[in-house]
Design an enzyme around this catalytic site. Structure first.
Site, PDB file in Angstrom:
ATOM      1  N   ASP A 175      -5.284 106.015  34.704  1.00  8.71           N
ATOM      2  CA  ASP A 175      -6.681 105.851  34.303  1.00  8.71           C
ATOM      3  C   ASP A 175      -7.531 106.728  35.230  1.00  8.71           C
ATOM      4  OD1 ASP A 175      -6.983 104.485  36.706  1.00  8.71           O
ATOM      5  OD2 ASP A 175      -7.862 102.689  35.819  1.00  8.71           O
ATOM      6  N   HIS A 176      -8.844 106.559  35.188  1.00  6.46           N
ATOM      7  CA  HIS A 176      -9.723 107.393  36.024  1.00  6.46           C
ATOM      8  C   HIS A 176      -9.473 107.170  37.518  1.00  6.46           C
ATOM      9  CE1 HIS A 176     -11.498 103.609  34.821  1.00  6.46           C
ATOM     10  NE2 HIS A 176     -12.236 103.600  35.905  1.00  6.46           N
TER      11      HIS A 176
ATOM     12  N   CYS B 222      -3.356 103.900  38.790  1.00  9.30           N
ATOM     13  CA  CYS B 222      -4.738 103.483  38.547  1.00  9.30           C
ATOM     14  C   CYS B 222      -5.390 103.369  39.918  1.00  9.30           C
ATOM     15  CB  CYS B 222      -4.814 102.195  37.716  1.00  9.30           C
ATOM     16  SG  CYS B 222      -4.234 100.691  38.512  1.00  9.30           S
ATOM     17  N   GLY B 223      -6.494 102.689  40.040  1.00 12.27           N
ATOM     18  CA  GLY B 223      -7.164 102.627  41.340  1.00 12.27           C
ATOM     19  C   GLY B 223      -6.301 101.965  42.404  1.00 12.27           C
ATOM     20  N   THR B 224      -5.753 100.814  42.047  1.00 10.70           N
ATOM     21  CA  THR B 224      -4.901 100.057  42.981  1.00 10.70           C
ATOM     22  C   THR B 224      -3.415 100.157  42.650  1.00 10.70           C
ATOM     23  OG1 THR B 224      -5.072  98.120  41.573  1.00 10.70           O
ATOM     24  CG2 THR B 224      -6.698  98.328  43.350  1.00 10.70           C
TER      25      THR B 224
ATOM     26  N   GLY C 210      -3.385  96.808  38.234  1.00 10.52           N
ATOM     27  CA  GLY C 210      -3.696  96.520  36.831  1.00 10.52           C
ATOM     28  C   GLY C 210      -2.748  97.229  35.876  1.00 10.52           C
TER      29      GLY C 210
ATOM     30  N   HIS D 291      17.626  98.218  44.099  1.00  8.65           N
ATOM     31  CA  HIS D 291      17.871  96.789  43.875  1.00  8.65           C
ATOM     32  C   HIS D 291      17.299  96.241  42.573  1.00  8.65           C
ATOM     33  CE1 HIS D 291      18.728  95.686  48.383  1.00  8.65           C
ATOM     34  NE2 HIS D 291      19.518  96.656  47.909  1.00  8.65           N
TER      35      HIS D 291
ATOM     36  N   ARG E 180      25.824  93.126  42.870  1.00  2.97           N
ATOM     37  CA  ARG E 180      25.112  91.842  42.819  1.00  2.97           C
ATOM     38  C   ARG E 180      23.699  91.998  42.251  1.00  2.97           C
ATOM     39  NH1 ARG E 180      24.717  93.843  47.869  1.00  2.97           N
ATOM     40  NH2 ARG E 180      22.817  93.509  49.089  1.00  2.97           N
ATOM     41  N   HIS E 181      23.156  93.186  42.357  1.00  2.00           N
ATOM     42  CA  HIS E 181      21.798  93.410  41.847  1.00  2.00           C
ATOM     43  C   HIS E 181      21.769  93.469  40.317  1.00  2.00           C
ATOM     44  CE1 HIS E 181      20.555  93.852  45.913  1.00  2.00           C
ATOM     45  NE2 HIS E 181      21.485  94.773  46.115  1.00  2.00           N
TER      46      HIS E 181
HETATM   47  C1  RB5 Z   1     -10.845 100.879  37.539  1.00  2.00           C
HETATM   48  O1  RB5 Z   1     -12.083 100.888  38.156  1.00  2.00           O
HETATM   49  C2  RB5 Z   1      -9.882  99.991  38.300  1.00  2.00           C
HETATM   50  O2  RB5 Z   1     -10.172  98.656  38.042  1.00  2.00           O
HETATM   51  C3  RB5 Z   1      -8.450 100.315  37.920  1.00  2.00           C
HETATM   52  O3  RB5 Z   1      -8.209 101.650  38.190  1.00  2.00           O
HETATM   53  C4  RB5 Z   1      -7.377  99.534  38.630  1.00  2.00           C
HETATM   54  O4  RB5 Z   1      -7.555  99.585  40.017  1.00  2.00           O
HETATM   55  C5  RB5 Z   1      -7.101  98.189  38.139  1.00  2.00           C
HETATM   56  O5  RB5 Z   1      -6.193  97.486  38.599  1.00  2.00           O
END
Ligand code: RB5
Length: 147
Positions: free
Chosen positions: A8-9, A65-67, A70, A98, A132-133
């Site tokens: 995503d952005h 994505c940002g984190t 999501g 694993h 085992r995995h």
């Molecule tokens: C977008 O702003 C952000 O929410 C998305 O990239 C992500 O981090 C969601 O988990």
């Protein structure tokens, strides 16, 4: 093996860095977007990459994505997907050994391009250990099939 890429952005820049790196290494990939860095809802991209893995069109995927969170949650809703959200090298390596993860998710606001590229490389180059995995991954699939 063809690699499915998507972001995503929030993950666009990291995905572009990884894409450039794969190009330089001569690794074949399909880019499922975003193609511009404009705001786009991450589940849309997660589904495209997850479908490419499940259909066999691509062997492994990388989602940003940002984190990384999501987009990994969304990808993991698709049957047959084991998407690992990682922000360290050790986890990116061991999730192949694993968990037989088929998608690596990373956060463009968490991981810099240098580390992200190293994680992508180890994720793409490491084979599942099995043994085992295999049983444990099979148990994950059993849970998936109950729902
Ligand atoms: C977008 O702003 C952000 O929410 C998305 O990239 C992500 O981090 C969601 O988990």
């Amino acid at each position: 093996m063809i690699i499915a890429l998507g972001a995503d952005h929030g993950g666009y820049e990291l995905k572009e860095s990884i894409k450039k790196h794969l190009e330089e290494k001569g690794v074949e990939y399909i880019d499922y977007g975003s193609y511009t860095g404009e705001a786009i809802d991450y589940p849309i991209i997660a589904k495209k990459v997850a479908d490419a893995i499940v259909s066999g069109e691509c062997g492994r995927g990388i989602l940003c994505c940002g984190t990384g969170v999501g987009i990994s949650i969304a990808a993991n809703k698709v049957k047959g997907i084991r998407c690992a959200c990682c922000s360290d090298y050790f986890s990116a390596y061991y999730t192949r050994l694993h968990n037989d993860a088929n998608i690596l998710a990373m956060g463009g606001r968490v991981v810099g391009a240098g580390l992200g590229i190293m994680m992508a490389d180890v994720f793409l180059e490491t084979e599942f250990e099995g043994g085992r995995h295999e049983r444990r991954v099979g148990l994950i699939t059993e849970i998936e099939n109950e729902n």
